[in-house]
Design a protein around this motif. Sequence first.
Motif, PDB file in Angstrom:
ATOM      1  N   SER A  59       1.071  -1.699  -0.079  1.00  0.00           N
ATOM      2  CA  SER A  59      -0.314  -0.256   0.134  1.00  0.00           C
ATOM      3  C   SER A  59       0.317   1.215  -0.125  1.00  0.00           C
ATOM      4  CB  SER A  59      -0.956  -0.027   0.927  1.00  0.00           C
ATOM      5  OG  SER A  59      -0.414   0.262   2.215  1.00  0.00           O
ATOM      6  N   GLY A  60       1.604   1.209   0.150  1.00  0.00           N
ATOM      7  CA  GLY A  60       2.808   2.518   0.451  1.00  0.00           C
ATOM      8  C   GLY A  60       3.649   2.370  -0.752  1.00  0.00           C
ATOM      9  N   MET A  61       3.583   1.784  -1.714  1.00  0.00           N
ATOM     10  CA  MET A  61       4.812   1.811  -2.966  1.00  0.00           C
ATOM     11  C   MET A  61       4.040   3.260  -4.171  1.00  0.00           C
ATOM     12  SD  MET A  61       5.757  -2.155  -3.742  1.00  0.00           S
ATOM     13  CE  MET A  61       6.204  -2.972  -2.166  1.00  0.00           C
ATOM     14  N   PRO A  62       4.833   3.480  -3.933  1.00  0.00           N
ATOM     15  CA  PRO A  62       4.431   4.891  -5.230  1.00  0.00           C
ATOM     16  C   PRO A  62       4.771   4.047  -6.248  1.00  0.00           C
ATOM     17  CG  PRO A  62       6.738   4.672  -4.745  1.00  0.00           C
ATOM     18  CD  PRO A  62       6.418   4.126  -4.157  1.00  0.00           C
ATOM     19  N   ARG A  63       3.604   4.657  -7.252  1.00  0.00           N
ATOM     20  CA  ARG A  63       3.807   4.363  -8.924  1.00  0.00           C
ATOM     21  C   ARG A  63       5.529   4.798  -9.641  1.00  0.00           C
ATOM     22  NH1 ARG A  63      -1.098   6.981 -10.977  1.00  0.00           N
ATOM     23  NH2 ARG A  63       0.132   8.621 -10.435  1.00  0.00           N
ATOM     24  N   ARG A  64       5.733   3.390 -10.261  1.00  0.00           N
ATOM     25  CA  ARG A  64       6.998   3.809 -10.748  1.00  0.00           C
ATOM     26  C   ARG A  64       6.946   4.413 -12.594  1.00  0.00           C
ATOM     27  NH1 ARG A  64       9.887  -2.000 -12.004  1.00  0.00           N
ATOM     28  NH2 ARG A  64      11.099  -0.820 -13.069  1.00  0.00           N
ATOM     29  N   ALA A  65       8.090   5.180 -12.589  1.00  0.00           N
ATOM     30  CA  ALA A  65       7.689   6.463 -13.891  1.00  0.00           C
ATOM     31  C   ALA A  65       7.059   4.924 -15.105  1.00  0.00           C
ATOM     32  CB  ALA A  65       9.120   6.665 -13.910  1.00  0.00           C
TER      33      ALA A  65
END
Length: 155
Positions: A45-51
């Motif tokens: 849930s804390g992982m950001p969207r990757r480029a």
Amino acid sequence: MATIEELYTLGKIEKYVPDLGPDQHIERVLYLSLELVEWINTTLSGMPRRAGRDLTPLEQVDNIFSNYISGKKMVGEYQKLMPQKYAVWELKTADIRIFGWFVRQRVFIATHADTATNIKGQKLYRKYIKKVRDYRKRINLTNPKYTTKGLGDVL
């Protein structure tokens, strides 16, 4: 010994229930180990969207879980891992790898997950196959605990 449904009733595993659209219906069942639920709630849930990605890792997992449950065709998302005699499957999104097994046709239990980068970079496939097998041995599931059938037979 207990059935998968009894393990759910006892709170030993969770059932994933997605928000389906009005034109979608539950066609398959997905259970999650409590360990995986914890990983989703704390790590995923804390992982950001990757480029370059349209979705966060959590959104990717939610989409693939919803697609599985609603009966959508799954091409390329599932892979039976070697050695196949252990009937451990990998469910893949762009960024996440989820491991588990089919208890029977249309009933999957997901037990562990990690990022694709970790799995591939650290060559963790054997580790996760072992984790799934160990989990499967630990739970008090009635036999047969899993099916060795191919993807066309379990979906």
